[in-house]
Enzyme design. Structure first.
Site, PDB file in Angstrom:
ATOM      1  N   LYS A  34      61.993  87.645  -1.720  1.00 44.35           N
ATOM      2  CA  LYS A  34      63.030  88.657  -1.665  1.00 44.35           C
ATOM      3  C   LYS A  34      62.630  89.925  -2.414  1.00 44.35           C
ATOM      4  O   LYS A  34      63.088  90.986  -2.121  1.00 44.35           O
ATOM      5  CB  LYS A  34      64.331  88.100  -2.225  1.00 44.35           C
ATOM      6  CG  LYS A  34      64.159  87.226  -3.425  1.00 44.35           C
ATOM      7  CD  LYS A  34      65.298  86.217  -3.527  1.00 44.35           C
ATOM      8  CE  LYS A  34      64.889  85.065  -4.415  1.00 44.35           C
ATOM      9  NZ  LYS A  34      65.684  83.889  -4.194  1.00 44.35           N
TER      10      LYS A  34
ATOM     11  N   HIS B  67      62.347  83.824   3.729  1.00 40.27           N
ATOM     12  CA  HIS B  67      63.605  83.099   3.939  1.00 40.27           C
ATOM     13  C   HIS B  67      63.482  82.189   5.150  1.00 40.27           C
ATOM     14  O   HIS B  67      63.929  81.049   5.147  1.00 40.27           O
ATOM     15  CB  HIS B  67      64.763  84.071   4.206  1.00 40.27           C
ATOM     16  CG  HIS B  67      65.064  85.001   3.071  1.00 40.27           C
ATOM     17  ND1 HIS B  67      64.866  86.352   3.154  1.00 40.27           N
ATOM     18  CD2 HIS B  67      65.555  84.755   1.837  1.00 40.27           C
ATOM     19  CE1 HIS B  67      65.241  86.913   2.013  1.00 40.27           C
ATOM     20  NE2 HIS B  67      65.648  85.963   1.190  1.00 40.27           N
TER      21      HIS B  67
ATOM     22  N   CYS C 242      63.867  90.262 -16.940  1.00 39.79           N
ATOM     23  CA  CYS C 242      63.526  90.855 -15.639  1.00 39.79           C
ATOM     24  C   CYS C 242      64.767  90.837 -14.759  1.00 39.79           C
ATOM     25  O   CYS C 242      65.342  89.786 -14.519  1.00 39.79           O
ATOM     26  CB  CYS C 242      62.394  90.090 -14.948  1.00 39.79           C
ATOM     27  SG  CYS C 242      62.123  90.666 -13.248  1.00 39.79           S
TER      28      CYS C 242
ATOM     29  N   HIS D 163      56.935  89.692 -10.967  1.00 41.07           N
ATOM     30  CA  HIS D 163      57.052  91.009 -10.319  1.00 41.07           C
ATOM     31  C   HIS D 163      56.090  92.060 -10.854  1.00 41.07           C
ATOM     32  O   HIS D 163      56.009  93.159 -10.309  1.00 41.07           O
ATOM     33  CB  HIS D 163      58.494  91.511 -10.430  1.00 41.07           C
ATOM     34  CG  HIS D 163      59.464  90.632  -9.704  1.00 41.07           C
ATOM     35  ND1 HIS D 163      60.204  89.668 -10.343  1.00 41.07           N
ATOM     36  CD2 HIS D 163      59.736  90.520  -8.390  1.00 41.07           C
ATOM     37  CE1 HIS D 163      60.924  89.023  -9.436  1.00 41.07           C
ATOM     38  NE2 HIS D 163      60.645  89.512  -8.263  1.00 41.07           N
TER      39      HIS D 163
ATOM     40  N   HIS E 253      63.784  88.039   5.365  1.00 43.89           N
ATOM     41  CA  HIS E 253      62.415  88.232   5.844  1.00 43.89           C
ATOM     42  C   HIS E 253      61.763  86.883   6.080  1.00 43.89           C
ATOM     43  O   HIS E 253      62.422  85.828   5.962  1.00 43.89           O
ATOM     44  CB  HIS E 253      61.620  89.070   4.851  1.00 43.89           C
ATOM     45  CG  HIS E 253      61.664  88.532   3.470  1.00 43.89           C
ATOM     46  ND1 HIS E 253      61.075  87.341   3.138  1.00 43.89           N
ATOM     47  CD2 HIS E 253      62.277  88.992   2.357  1.00 43.89           C
ATOM     48  CE1 HIS E 253      61.297  87.111   1.861  1.00 43.89           C
ATOM     49  NE2 HIS E 253      62.038  88.081   1.371  1.00 43.89           N
TER      50      HIS E 253
ATOM     51  N   CYS F 261      64.219  88.797 -11.423  1.00 45.52           N
ATOM     52  CA  CYS F 261      64.260  87.334 -11.601  1.00 45.52           C
ATOM     53  C   CYS F 261      65.581  86.893 -12.206  1.00 45.52           C
ATOM     54  O   CYS F 261      65.910  85.717 -12.171  1.00 45.52           O
ATOM     55  CB  CYS F 261      63.159  86.856 -12.537  1.00 45.52           C
ATOM     56  SG  CYS F 261      61.488  87.167 -11.982  1.00 45.52           S
TER      57      CYS F 261
ATOM     58  N   LYS G 164      53.205  87.088  -2.335  1.00 42.43           N
ATOM     59  CA  LYS G 164      54.115  86.127  -1.707  1.00 42.43           C
ATOM     60  C   LYS G 164      55.162  86.901  -0.920  1.00 42.43           C
ATOM     61  O   LYS G 164      55.525  88.007  -1.259  1.00 42.43           O
ATOM     62  CB  LYS G 164      54.774  85.256  -2.760  1.00 42.43           C
ATOM     63  CG  LYS G 164      55.833  85.986  -3.572  1.00 42.43           C
ATOM     64  CD  LYS G 164      56.771  85.010  -4.238  1.00 42.43           C
ATOM     65  CE  LYS G 164      57.874  85.741  -4.969  1.00 42.43           C
ATOM     66  NZ  LYS G 164      58.987  84.932  -5.357  1.00 42.43           N
TER      67      LYS G 164
ATOM     68  N   CYS H 288      56.768  91.440 -16.131  1.00 50.04           N
ATOM     69  CA  CYS H 288      57.253  90.191 -15.545  1.00 50.04           C
ATOM     70  C   CYS H 288      56.089  89.455 -14.869  1.00 50.04           C
ATOM     71  O   CYS H 288      55.353  90.064 -14.103  1.00 50.04           O
ATOM     72  CB  CYS H 288      58.348  90.496 -14.523  1.00 50.04           C
ATOM     73  SG  CYS H 288      58.719  89.078 -13.479  1.00 50.04           S
TER      74      CYS H 288
END
Ligand SMILES: [Zn+2]
Length: 501
Positions: free
Chosen positions: A299, A25, A130, A151, A22, A133, A296, A148
């Site tokens: 991924k 990246h 997590c 997340h 996405h 992560c 953000k 987390c």
């Protein structure tokens, strides 16, 4: 004495292909690509690596969900990541995958050095973990409700037999390195890591017993390597550690990474390297691209923007330009189609496209397309601040470097308006148009790291070859014949934009 070319090693983090690529990246690859292209432009010998981080629990889980074994799942994802690089002209020299044999070998060599140092021991690990992560969190790091911090999802309590790396042994050295060197950029990140290092550093669990998908752990066949321990070593694999290329390119000049993994790239990676007695690399952290929801683009966080579709609709260079001009490198920024539209229409189409168009059209009309060396305009020369642009690029201030370059583009447009070559005698028009074609040659050189396709198109229309930075000064053009080509950028209209919304 042999003159050695200066070297530059730049890398992206290797992507975790648990899903399709996405814009997060893409952003990282574009930033690393600008750095790589800039250093090639300076005539340096560059190694630029990117690739895939193929192991770990989340890949195993997503593979299972897709009904594939992990190697097949990773193989099904790889073309999408390669296509992303192709679509956006990412000029990598090496695309590395952690499943490759060359990588396994280097992981074993590094681990052997660390183990021989007495830095590995067997223990039992229990902690809040997590899965996204692939990280254990300490009680003071977690969010309310055992969540987390990245997340915002509940952490699992995991307990397992594990091998540990004596990371705590390196706490003092890490603090020293952070304080005494400029190996972590920008300074805000350095302060964050130093603040976290005020707490005692714990040892790092480097093996997993519960997991099968990873590099087998050499001391114990029931374990595989912890995915981060394996992934970080890719920066050594890509330059063929410990052989000639490693000697030439290490330490790395820029590990370009997101700010969420600065800890892994400084505290974990650096302490592993300290243990293995390998010089420390420089870490360059970029920010996140936010969307309206304020998350953000990573991924794991919610995904909204498809880079493949954007390249098809707006063109790779429009996206590259927008991301680099709009978001100050190192900081977070906002992705907005309205801003994209305004930058493409005003700066790329109106300013740059227009300058090329009218210069070519006037040169063809007044001079039959031919120009040859004339006196350089001191007006234009004054507007071109090369030293400033170079300094901004070396400082990673890409948005300000672009602002300078486009300041020069505007100065050239003003020069056309003021000099009015269409009203002048052939003799005067010859001087004016030589200066404009020569200026476009310099602009194409300076823009190459940012918008390589466009730079190539300008060169083709003004009949020159791709130049180096040392040729980016006015007055070096001897003679050339220009030839009108397709327009550089079409304006994005409201209808086009509506399709995206
Ligand atoms: Zn997480």
């Amino acid at each position: 004495m042999r003159l050695e070319l200066k070297k530059f090693f730049v890398s992206t983090a290797i992507d975790y292909p648990s899903g399709l690529p996405h814009a997060g990246h893409l952003y990282e690859k574009i930033c690393a690509d600008v750095i790589a292209r800039w250093h090639r432009l300076k005539g340096e010998k560059v190694h630029f690596s990117t690739g895939l981080d193929c192991h770990g629990q989340k890949i195993a889980e997503n593979a299972k969900r897709a009904g594939l074994d992990p190697p097949k799942f990773v193989a099904s994802m790889e073309p999408h990541y390669r296509q992303l690089c192709t679509n956006y002209n990412i000029s990598f020299n090496d695309f590395i995958k952690t499943t490759e044999e060359r990588h396994r070998k280097v992981v074993y060599q590094i681990f052997k050095k660390i183990n021989e140092k007495g830095d590995i021991y067997k223990g039992e690990y229990q902690g809040l973990y997590c899965v996204d992560c692939e990280t254990y969190y300490t009680p003071h790091e977690i969010e309310k409700g055992n969540n987390c911090p990245v997340h915002h999802k509940p952490l699992q309590t995991l307990k397992e037999e594990s091998y540990f790396f004596r990371m705590s042994k390196y706490q003092t050295k890490l603090i020293e390195s952070l304080k005494k060197t400029d190996l972590l950029w920008p300074v805000e990140r350095r302060n964050e890591i130093l603040a976290r290092l005020e707490q005692p550093l714990r040892d790092l669990s480097v093996s997993r017993r519960s997991l099968k998908w990873g590099i087998p752990f050499p001391l114990d066949k029931k374990h595989v390597f912890f995915v981060w321990m394996d992934a970080l070593v890719n920066y050594l694999t890509t330059i063929d550690y410990p052989n000639q290329k490693f000697k030439e390119f290490w330490p790395s000049d820029a590990h370009v990474i997101g700010r969420d993994i600065v800890w892994h790239h400084t505290v974990i990676w650096w302490s592993l390297l300290l243990s293995a007695e390998i010089e420390l690399p420089r870490v360059i952290s970029h920010g996140f691209i936010n969307t309206d929801v304020g998350d953000k683009m990573s991924k794991s966080a919610g995904e909204v923007i498809d880079p493949k579709k954007l390249a098809e609709q707006f063109g790779a260079d429009s996206l590259r330009y927008f991301l680099l001009r709009e978001i100050p490198f190192g900081q977070d920024g906002v992705f907005s189609l309205t801003t994209l539209q305004s930058r493409v229409n005003n700066e790329l189409a109106n300013e740059l496209g227009n300058l090329l168009n009218r210069t070519i059209a006037l040169t063809e009309k007044k001079l039959g397309g031919k120009v040859s060396k004339q006196k350089t305009s001191s007006d234009l020369e004054k507007q071109l601040e090369l030293d400033k642009i170079s300094q901004l690029m070396d400082d990673f201030s890409f948005h300000l470097a672009l602002r300078e370059i486009f300041g020069f583009v505007s100065a050239c447009n003003k020069y056309v308006n003021d000099q009015k070559p269409w009203e002048q005698s052939e003799q005067k028009a010859t001087i004016i148009l030589y200066n404009l074609v020569d200026a476009l040659r310099v602009i194409a050189i300076l823009l190459e790291p940012f918008i390589p396709n466009t730079s190539e198109k300008i060169n083709a229309q003004i009949g020159v070859k791709k130049g180096l930075l040392k040729e980016a000064k006015l007055g070096l053009l001897e003679k050339t014949t220009v030839k009108k080509g397709p327009i550089l950028f079409s304006k994005i209209d409201e209808k086009e934009l509506a399709k995206e919304k």
